[in-house]
Every structure is written in C-alpha cells, then in structure tokens.
Design an enzyme around this catalytic site. Sequence first.
Site, PDB file in Angstrom:
ATOM      1  N   LYS A  70      47.105   1.923  23.931  1.00 42.31           N
ATOM      2  CA  LYS A  70      46.003   1.781  22.914  1.00 42.31           C
ATOM      3  C   LYS A  70      45.272   3.208  23.089  1.00 42.31           C
ATOM      4  CE  LYS A  70      41.871   0.746  22.637  1.00 42.31           C
ATOM      5  NZ  LYS A  70      41.374   1.652  21.785  1.00 42.31           N
ATOM      6  N   GLU A  99      41.480   5.092  36.137  1.00 49.69           N
ATOM      7  CA  GLU A  99      41.035   6.280  36.324  1.00 49.69           C
ATOM      8  C   GLU A  99      39.878   6.638  35.572  1.00 49.69           C
ATOM      9  OE1 GLU A  99      42.883   9.112  37.697  1.00 49.69           O
ATOM     10  OE2 GLU A  99      44.821   8.217  37.964  1.00 49.69           O
ATOM     11  N   CYS A 147      37.093  15.145  32.696  1.00 54.20           N
ATOM     12  CA  CYS A 147      36.746  14.014  33.815  1.00 54.20           C
ATOM     13  C   CYS A 147      36.561  14.960  34.958  1.00 54.20           C
ATOM     14  CB  CYS A 147      37.624  12.973  33.896  1.00 54.20           C
ATOM     15  SG  CYS A 147      39.290  13.454  33.869  1.00 54.20           S
ATOM     16  N   GLU A 160      27.205  11.378  34.173  1.00 55.53           N
ATOM     17  CA  GLU A 160      28.317  12.144  33.618  1.00 55.53           C
ATOM     18  C   GLU A 160      27.816  12.420  32.152  1.00 55.53           C
ATOM     19  OE1 GLU A 160      32.130   9.924  32.680  1.00 55.53           O
ATOM     20  OE2 GLU A 160      33.245  11.650  33.227  1.00 55.53           O
TER      21      GLU A 160
HETATM   22  P1  NAD Z   1      35.455   4.893  27.061  1.00 57.54           P
HETATM   23  O1  NAD Z   1      35.457   4.250  28.304  1.00 57.54           O
HETATM   24  O2  NAD Z   1      34.722   4.802  25.926  1.00 57.54           O
HETATM   25  O3  NAD Z   1      36.972   4.657  26.131  1.00 57.54           O
HETATM   26  C1  NAD Z   1      38.357   4.804  26.856  1.00 57.54           C
HETATM   27  C2  NAD Z   1      39.295   3.824  26.162  1.00 57.54           C
HETATM   28  O4  NAD Z   1      38.706   2.605  26.253  1.00 57.54           O
HETATM   29  C3  NAD Z   1      39.344   3.892  24.387  1.00 57.54           C
HETATM   30  O5  NAD Z   1      40.555   3.968  24.106  1.00 57.54           O
HETATM   31  C4  NAD Z   1      38.201   2.774  24.017  1.00 57.54           C
HETATM   32  O6  NAD Z   1      39.062   2.265  22.717  1.00 57.54           O
HETATM   33  C5  NAD Z   1      38.722   1.784  25.004  1.00 57.54           C
HETATM   34  N1  NAD Z   1      37.713   0.608  25.052  1.00 57.54           N
HETATM   35  C6  NAD Z   1      36.311   0.693  24.873  1.00 57.54           C
HETATM   36  N2  NAD Z   1      35.873  -0.450  25.294  1.00 57.54           N
HETATM   37  C7  NAD Z   1      36.843  -1.499  25.620  1.00 57.54           C
HETATM   38  C8  NAD Z   1      36.797  -2.761  26.032  1.00 57.54           C
HETATM   39  N3  NAD Z   1      35.765  -3.374  25.952  1.00 57.54           N
HETATM   40  N4  NAD Z   1      37.957  -2.997  26.542  1.00 57.54           N
HETATM   41  C9  NAD Z   1      39.107  -2.453  26.354  1.00 57.54           C
HETATM   42  N5  NAD Z   1      39.126  -1.026  26.030  1.00 57.54           N
HETATM   43  C10 NAD Z   1      37.965  -0.626  25.603  1.00 57.54           C
HETATM   44  O7  NAD Z   1      35.843   6.653  27.311  1.00 57.54           O
HETATM   45  P2  NAD Z   1      35.832   7.723  26.383  1.00 57.54           P
HETATM   46  O8  NAD Z   1      34.454   8.089  25.888  1.00 57.54           O
HETATM   47  O9  NAD Z   1      37.095   7.408  25.226  1.00 57.54           O
HETATM   48  O10 NAD Z   1      36.235   8.868  27.282  1.00 57.54           O
HETATM   49  C11 NAD Z   1      35.318   9.500  28.204  1.00 57.54           C
HETATM   50  C12 NAD Z   1      35.651   9.108  29.490  1.00 57.54           C
HETATM   51  O11 NAD Z   1      36.935   8.781  29.970  1.00 57.54           O
HETATM   52  C13 NAD Z   1      34.776   9.561  30.691  1.00 57.54           C
HETATM   53  O12 NAD Z   1      34.123   8.693  31.328  1.00 57.54           O
HETATM   54  C14 NAD Z   1      35.763  10.359  31.436  1.00 57.54           C
HETATM   55  O13 NAD Z   1      35.618  10.853  32.632  1.00 57.54           O
HETATM   56  C15 NAD Z   1      36.940   9.435  31.297  1.00 57.54           C
HETATM   57  N6  NAD Z   1      38.122   9.976  31.686  1.00 57.54           N
HETATM   58  C16 NAD Z   1      38.648  10.035  32.862  1.00 57.54           C
HETATM   59  C17 NAD Z   1      39.817  10.577  33.381  1.00 57.54           C
HETATM   60  C18 NAD Z   1      40.369  10.643  34.669  1.00 57.54           C
HETATM   61  O14 NAD Z   1      41.487  10.851  34.987  1.00 57.54           O
HETATM   62  N7  NAD Z   1      39.639   9.866  35.650  1.00 57.54           N
HETATM   63  C19 NAD Z   1      40.464  11.311  32.202  1.00 57.54           C
HETATM   64  C20 NAD Z   1      40.051  11.496  31.163  1.00 57.54           C
HETATM   65  C21 NAD Z   1      38.519  10.698  30.739  1.00 57.54           C
END
Ligand code: NAD
Length: 504
Positions: free
Chosen positions: A184, A259, A293, A392
């Site tokens: 997803k 992650e 990230c 962040e």
């Molecule tokens: P997010 O957590 O808002 O969303 C990530 C994904 O989770 C999306 O596909 C979203 O639709 C889904 N999601 C949201 N609520 C959910 C739920 N209740 N149940 C299941 N899935 C759900 O993050 P974002 O804003 O899309 O991305 C930014 C974040 O991602 C930052 O915190 C960044 O640090 C992190 N990130 C981490 C890494 C890593 O390797 N550690 C890499 C890239 C991004």
Amino acid sequence: MGNRFQVKDRFADGAQYIDGRLRPGTSGRSHTVVDPATGEEVLTYELAGPADVDEAVAAAKRAFPAWSAATPGERSDALHRLAAVLAEQAEDFAYAESLQCGKPLKLTTGFDVPGTIDNTAFFAGAARHLQGQAAGEYSGDHTSYVRREAIGVVGSIAPWNYPLQMAAWKILPAVAAGNTIVLKPAELTPLTSLMFAQAAQEAGIPDGVINIVTGAGRDAGEHLVGHPDVVMTSFTGSTAVGKRVAEIATATVKRLHLELGGKAPFVVFDDADVEAAAHGAIAASLINTGQDCTAATRAYVQRPLYEAFTARVAELMETVRLGDPFAPTTDLGPLVSHAQRDRVAAFVDRARAYATVVTGGEIPGGDLAEGAYYRPTLITGAAQDSEVVQSEIFGPVLVALPFDTDDEGLALANDTPYGLAASAWTRDLYRAGRATRELKAGCVWVNDHIPIISEMPHGGYKASGFGKDMSSYSFEEYTQVKHVMYDNTAVAAKDWHRTIFGDR
Ligand code: NAD
C-alpha cells in the site's frame, strides 16, 4: 525530457494493481494526486477499501505456492529482467516521480531511479545467495540442518517521500526470497509503485506476486495489517502511525518490520574541515526538500567552529535555487503537498518565540506562489529540549547548536527518541572511532551524510524502529528458518526414550 506520457491515459483503468491488472478501487472514495509545484491535478483515482485488499491478498496467496517453489535462479533471472525493464523506462519513472512528489529531475534521474535499478540488480544476485547454517551431527545420533524458507504473503505500507525507492525496498527482498506481496503506497504518491508492478509483469514475474492497493491508512492500511492471510507487516512511515500498526500486527501475531521517523544529528568536531562540513550540511539537510528520514536536522558544532560553520551554511543556503522541478537549474523543489509545507512553516513560526531564524523561514511568492515551496531555513539559539530540536519537521530546516566537550556533543546527539542515522565530522581517527561506537543510530557516516548503497543495511535504533531494508540483512525479515533433524541410528528404542519407558 522528451518523454512525458499522459498519466490520466496510463491509469484510465484505475490505480489499483491486483493479480496483474489495473482496476479502480471500490471504497467509494476518490483521491486527487496533485503536482505540488503547480497545485494542478495530475490524476483522480478511486481509493482501495477493505474489499480490494481482500482481493489483493487472495491473489498473492494464490501466487505464493508457485513463486516460492521457483528456483533461486529463476527468481534471479526475473529480477535481472526487471532491472533491464526499469532501465529502459528510466525517463518515464523519473518524470512520474518528479511530477507526483515535486522532486527536481536531477534528483530523480540521479538518485531515485538509478538507486532503484541498482537495488533490483542487487536483489537479482542476492536471490541466489540465501543461506542456512552448515549441516552437522550435533547430537551424534542425528544430522541437523537449517532451511531458510519464504514466509508467505507480506503486507507492506510505504510513505510518500521516496515512493519508488520505498516500493523497491519493500518488494525486492520479499519476492527475491520467494514471498508474494501486497503493497500500500501513500495516497498522495501511487504512480511509480504501480509502474514498478507493471514493469515486473513485463519482466515475466507472474501475476499475483506483486499487488498494489492504494487506499487510506485507517481503511485499507489497517485492513491489510490485520488481515489473517498476511504473515508479515513491513511498515515505513511515521513513528506515531508505526505504533498503531504494531498494535494491530501484534494482535494478529505477525512478523513486524518498522522503519520509522528520524532526527539525524550532524556532529562537527573542532578539527573538522569547515568547508566540507558546511557543504555536507546543505546537501544532507536539503536533499528531497528535507523530506528524508536520514536528513541532517541537528548540527552540533564544537564552539571554536560554530560561528564559521553557521555563517557559511547560511551563505550557501541562500544560493540554493528553488523552482520548477523539471528545469535543469533547479536545486530544490516544493514539499510534497501544501499541507506538508504549512506544517513545516508552523514549526518554524513557533520557533521564532524561542530561537533565531538566521535565513529562510519563508514561503516564497512570485512565480512560486502556487506551489508548495518553502525557503531553506537555518535556526540557531534553540534549546536542546525545544520542539525544533526534538521533533521530526520533515522539511528544509536545519537547526545548529554549539557544544564544548566531545562528551557533551555525543550526549546531545543521542538525546532524542530517534536513532536512524547520524554523522561525525573530524580528521581525528580516534574521535571518529569513538563517535561511530557511541552514536545510537542504525547508520553512522564519517565526514559525509546521506549516501546509501544496496549492499548495506538500512534501519533504525530506538523509536526509529527495527529490522533492515536493503542488503542481505533484509532476508532476516523476509525468511523464516526451520531446523530439520534426521535420526541416523535406525533404532526403534532410542536412548532418549528412557524418559518415558524408564528401565524397560
Ligand atoms: P505516515 O506514517 O503518515 O504514513 C505512512 C503510510 O502509512 C502511508 O501509506 C499511510 O497511508 C499509511 N497509514 C496511515 N495511517 C495508517 C494506519 N492507521 N494504519 C495503517 N497504515 C496507515 O508517514 P508519511 O507522512 O507518509 O511519511 C513520512 C514519515 O515516514 C516520516 O516520519 C519519515 O521519517 C518516515 N520515513 C521513514 C523511513 C525509514 O526508513 N525509517 C523512510 C522514509 C520515511
């Protein structure tokens, strides 16, 4: 770039990819992908709901027996062909990724797309290299060996900051190890994940092995995590959502790979090359408009270099060119959305009450007014426990703080809940060695900050999560090990049976 395909034509059949074909989602709700550089619509598509997730999981479950029974060599050949298809379509991928994210074309053509092709080639090779432990006669009467097996249907959830690379990082180790997958992507950025799955079909990977469902997190996302036929959840995203995902996955006894967020420190010791550190800080804090990230977010600079470093960073930041992602002169694109831009601006506005905004801190007007742009920003004078140092921000914002002793610098660097990445800047071998040992992060660079390579693991410490993407270490997540034990004696009444039969 001569090759701008029509996104609406390409996804006219829908933006869900299930069992080898595109179709619309059935949630009854739609989402509009917006070009963040202009605010214009790119594609409106029907979101996936639980019924679409069920179909995708069923397709992955059907595909699993044959795919997991394919030889490593067959899976490797398919992934080599996928790397070739991706290379042929590199321009299309770079265009779509820049369009949906606002990334400068020089970032997508120089990093996202070639990184993904290299990752695919790496896993094509690694697919033939899955290893168990050596076999042996550990009890004397038995031969034992370890089988490393695929686990089944993996459910993965990805964020919007590197949609293509995140799709690749999730899909490649899973399918290389013989699993099938339902991914997803984030609602904002589905295009290149869908294109990746289509490329896999062109490469001959069977239908159902890779499925893409794009729906809302609370709806499609939670349904995928809780699905009884999904054996593992691999999630990349924020720590807040990761905690929710962990609750659901734990309740259904799933393997879990998280992650999560980061707040990477960038520690500059007083013997460092200031010019190298300042250049490094600009590139590492502004890459992908700071939506990375591992981006450098907190520069701790030892007092003797603090003034020179902050002055040079401010000077260099002001030379960074914001603009049209497709213009070759553009260094920095917009943020992924206007909402993300406003979130970043709100962090900086709140910081004005307790810190100094040295440069940036502004939404540009003129030609850029319609896009989600934000000027590169340097903040000084913030306290260690303040919001801009601890939270962040995920935008083009660097905070600089001074420190006196090495002990203090390393302690401050470790003083957030996160632990994804960190860097140390020094020409002293012993200082570098100490920093690499003591910084609590899944990746520590010395005199650089950001580069990643397919052969090395990526993943967090502390609240940045657990488990690894990339490299052969990722197979630990996507395989399970089985102990197989053969009796070598052919004796009916074995010696250990005395625990039941006593002296008979
Ligand atoms: P997010 O957590 O808002 O969303 C990530 C994904 O989770 C999306 O596909 C979203 O639709 C889904 N999601 C949201 N609520 C959910 C739920 N209740 N149940 C299941 N899935 C759900 O993050 P974002 O804003 O899309 O991305 C930014 C974040 O991602 C930052 O915190 C960044 O640090 C992190 N990130 C981490 C890494 C890593 O390797 N550690 C890499 C890239 C991004």
